[in-house]
Write a protein that holds these residues in place. Structure first.
Motif, mmCIF file in Angstrom:
data_model
loop_
_atom_site.group_PDB
_atom_site.id
_atom_site.type_symbol
_atom_site.label_atom_id
_atom_site.label_comp_id
_atom_site.label_asym_id
_atom_site.label_seq_id
_atom_site.Cartn_x
_atom_site.Cartn_y
_atom_site.Cartn_z
ATOM 1 N N CYS A 1 2.103 4.766 7.522
ATOM 2 C CA CYS A 1 3.248 4.054 6.965
ATOM 3 C C CYS A 1 3.452 2.734 7.693
ATOM 4 O O CYS A 1 3.142 2.606 8.876
ATOM 5 N N SER A 2 4.026 1.773 6.999
ATOM 6 C CA SER A 2 4.310 0.464 7.591
ATOM 7 C C SER A 2 5.479 0.501 8.564
ATOM 8 O O SER A 2 5.745 -0.493 9.253
ATOM 9 N N ASP A 3 6.172 1.609 8.648
ATOM 10 C CA ASP A 3 7.333 1.754 9.524
ATOM 11 C C ASP A 3 7.002 1.278 10.939
ATOM 12 O O ASP A 3 5.995 1.687 11.522
ATOM 13 N N SER A 4 7.852 0.417 11.480
ATOM 14 C CA SER A 4 7.597 -0.183 12.795
ATOM 15 C C SER A 4 7.622 0.811 13.945
ATOM 16 O O SER A 4 7.177 0.503 15.046
ATOM 17 N N ARG A 5 8.120 2.017 13.673
ATOM 18 C CA ARG A 5 8.236 3.031 14.726
ATOM 19 C C ARG A 5 7.014 3.940 14.818
ATOM 20 O O ARG A 5 6.995 4.864 15.628
ATOM 21 N N VAL A 6 5.999 3.663 13.978
ATOM 22 C CA VAL A 6 4.832 4.552 13.948
ATOM 23 C C VAL A 6 3.544 3.753 14.162
ATOM 24 O O VAL A 6 2.714 3.634 13.266
ATOM 25 N N HIS B 1 -13.725 10.014 11.150
ATOM 26 C CA HIS B 1 -12.488 10.668 10.729
ATOM 27 C C HIS B 1 -11.615 9.695 9.944
ATOM 28 O O HIS B 1 -11.448 8.543 10.351
ATOM 29 N N VAL B 2 -11.078 10.177 8.826
ATOM 30 C CA VAL B 2 -10.056 9.439 8.093
ATOM 31 C C VAL B 2 -8.783 10.279 8.171
ATOM 32 O O VAL B 2 -8.781 11.445 7.762
ATOM 33 N N ILE B 3 -7.722 9.691 8.712
ATOM 34 C CA ILE B 3 -6.473 10.426 8.902
ATOM 35 C C ILE B 3 -5.369 9.775 8.072
ATOM 36 O O ILE B 3 -5.099 8.587 8.216
ATOM 37 N N VAL B 4 -4.760 10.557 7.194
ATOM 38 C CA VAL B 4 -3.572 10.108 6.481
ATOM 39 C C VAL B 4 -2.378 10.669 7.236
ATOM 40 O O VAL B 4 -2.210 11.888 7.320
ATOM 41 N N CYS B 5 -1.577 9.794 7.822
ATOM 42 C CA CYS B 5 -0.471 10.239 8.673
ATOM 43 C C CYS B 5 0.870 9.763 8.127
ATOM 44 O O CYS B 5 1.159 8.570 8.096
ATOM 45 N N GLY B 6 1.681 10.719 7.712
ATOM 46 C CA GLY B 6 3.043 10.427 7.320
ATOM 47 C C GLY B 6 3.963 10.596 8.512
ATOM 48 O O GLY B 6 3.527 10.881 9.620
ATOM 49 N N HIS B 7 5.260 10.437 8.289
ATOM 50 C CA HIS B 7 6.206 10.682 9.388
ATOM 51 C C HIS B 7 7.530 11.170 8.835
ATOM 52 O O HIS B 7 7.999 10.712 7.789
ATOM 53 N N TYR B 8 8.096 12.139 9.534
ATOM 54 C CA TYR B 8 9.401 12.651 9.146
ATOM 55 C C TYR B 8 10.432 11.526 9.250
ATOM 56 O O TYR B 8 10.360 10.689 10.136
ATOM 57 N N THR C 1 -5.887 3.329 -7.572
ATOM 58 C CA THR C 1 -5.820 1.984 -8.145
ATOM 59 C C THR C 1 -5.514 0.918 -7.092
ATOM 60 O O THR C 1 -5.416 -0.263 -7.424
ATOM 61 N N ASP C 2 -5.372 1.323 -5.844
ATOM 62 C CA ASP C 2 -5.041 0.391 -4.765
ATOM 63 C C ASP C 2 -6.333 -0.198 -4.196
ATOM 64 O O ASP C 2 -6.993 0.408 -3.352
ATOM 65 N N MET C 3 -6.687 -1.388 -4.653
ATOM 66 C CA MET C 3 -7.933 -2.009 -4.218
ATOM 67 C C MET C 3 -7.914 -2.395 -2.740
ATOM 68 O O MET C 3 -8.961 -2.448 -2.092
ATOM 69 N N ASN C 4 -6.745 -2.664 -2.212
ATOM 70 C CA ASN C 4 -6.631 -2.958 -0.780
ATOM 71 C C ASN C 4 -7.062 -1.736 0.028
ATOM 72 O O ASN C 4 -7.922 -1.827 0.904
ATOM 73 N N MET C 5 -6.467 -0.600 -0.276
ATOM 74 C CA MET C 5 -6.814 0.633 0.430
ATOM 75 C C MET C 5 -8.279 0.993 0.235
ATOM 76 O O MET C 5 -8.980 1.374 1.181
ATOM 77 N N LEU C 6 -8.764 0.886 -1.001
ATOM 78 C CA LEU C 6 -10.151 1.240 -1.284
ATOM 79 C C LEU C 6 -11.123 0.323 -0.541
ATOM 80 O O LEU C 6 -12.178 0.773 -0.077
ATOM 81 N N ARG D 1 -2.000 0.276 6.581
ATOM 82 C CA ARG D 1 -0.630 0.757 6.478
ATOM 83 C C ARG D 1 0.031 0.219 5.209
ATOM 84 O O ARG D 1 -0.233 -0.906 4.793
ATOM 85 N N ASN D 2 0.876 1.039 4.626
ATOM 86 C CA ASN D 2 1.680 0.610 3.487
ATOM 87 C C ASN D 2 2.974 1.415 3.472
ATOM 88 O O ASN D 2 3.167 2.309 4.300
ATOM 89 N N ILE D 3 3.865 1.116 2.544
ATOM 90 C CA ILE D 3 5.116 1.856 2.442
ATOM 91 C C ILE D 3 4.833 3.324 2.124
ATOM 92 O O ILE D 3 4.230 3.648 1.109
ATOM 93 N N ALA D 4 5.222 4.206 3.046
ATOM 94 C CA ALA D 4 5.128 5.670 2.868
ATOM 95 C C ALA D 4 3.694 6.194 2.815
ATOM 96 O O ALA D 4 3.443 7.230 2.209
ATOM 97 N N ASN D 5 2.768 5.493 3.455
ATOM 98 C CA ASN D 5 1.365 5.932 3.537
ATOM 99 C C ASN D 5 0.843 6.527 2.225
ATOM 100 O O ASN D 5 0.239 7.596 2.188
#
Length: 218
Positions: free
Chosen positions: A51-56, A101-108, A82-87, A73-77
């Motif tokens: 996530c783009s959150d500055s705390r993570v 390793h590819v890690i998708v990390c969200g945050h509470y 269809t996201d060409m940036n991510m791809l 990073r993007n809003i809410a990971n």
């Protein structure tokens, strides 16, 4: 030794530049050849989609250094096909950097996920948050059994990371890497702002056998 931390209220344009100078000095005091090595190239074993959150910040919360983790990073990971940036980031990471390793990390406490749970119109970001609402829809039976709003919030954060990891796994980029015998694993994590700890959601895929038939490519 670490550069002096600046309180948020004291951060200015000039303080950022001074902070950079302080950091460079500290790094050179520890290792005079640090930037020579860093500028020679990168070989990170991990791609972090967060996530783009500055705390993570990926490096700080995993106790790693610049050059260790390739980051998107993007809003809410959110991970969508269809996201060409991510791809583009994924393709470069897998096919050029050869990450393992590819890690998708969200945050509470994720603001994007919380907004997706509500009905209030936010703006153009509503179109992006639709992807999280789709995750809710896919798991609506489980979600509707939860009466505690915080429990529901936390679970959607987890499911969003899990579905993101599944979408990474289903890409032709990852499947082609697996088909060629490349060592690569996809994971889903969630970070807690309250404890600083990462929760491994125990969702790991490492081969074509983990791909749902409907998404397999040849």
């Amino acid at each position: 030794m670490c550069a002096k931390t600046i309180e948020t209220k004291d951060i200015t344009y000039d303080s950022l530049l001074q902070g950079n100078k302080d950091w460079v000095k500290d790094m050179l005091d520890i290792n005079p050849g640090y930037f020579d090595k860093l500028s020679a190239g990168q070989n990170p074993p991990v791609l972090w989609i967060g996530c783009s959150d500055s705390r993570v910040p990926a490096n700080q919360i995993t106790n790693t250094m610049p050059g260790d983790i390739f980051v998107h990073r993007n809003i809410a990971n959110v991970v969508v096909h269809t996201d060409m940036n991510m791809l583009s980031v994924l393709d470069y990471s897998v096919n050029v950097l050869k990450v393992k390793h590819v890690i998708v990390c969200g945050h509470y406490g994720c603001g994007g996920v919380k907004a997706a749970l509500g009905n209030k119109q936010v703006g153009i970001i509503d179109n992006w948050l639709r992807n999280i609402r789709d995750v809710y829809r896919m798991h609506d039976r489980e979600m509707e059994t939860m009466k505690d709003p915080e429990q529901k919030f936390d679970r959607l954060v987890e499911l969003n990371a899990i579905e993101g990891a599944a979408n990474i796994m289903n890409t032709s980029i990852v499947q082609s890497a697996w088909a060629s015998g490349q060592e690569l694993s996809v994971h889903a994590w969630v970070y807690s702002l309250k404890t600083g700890l990462i929760k491994d959601l125990k969702v790991t895929s490492s081969s074509l056998e983990d791909v749902t038939p409907a998404f397999k490519v040849s």
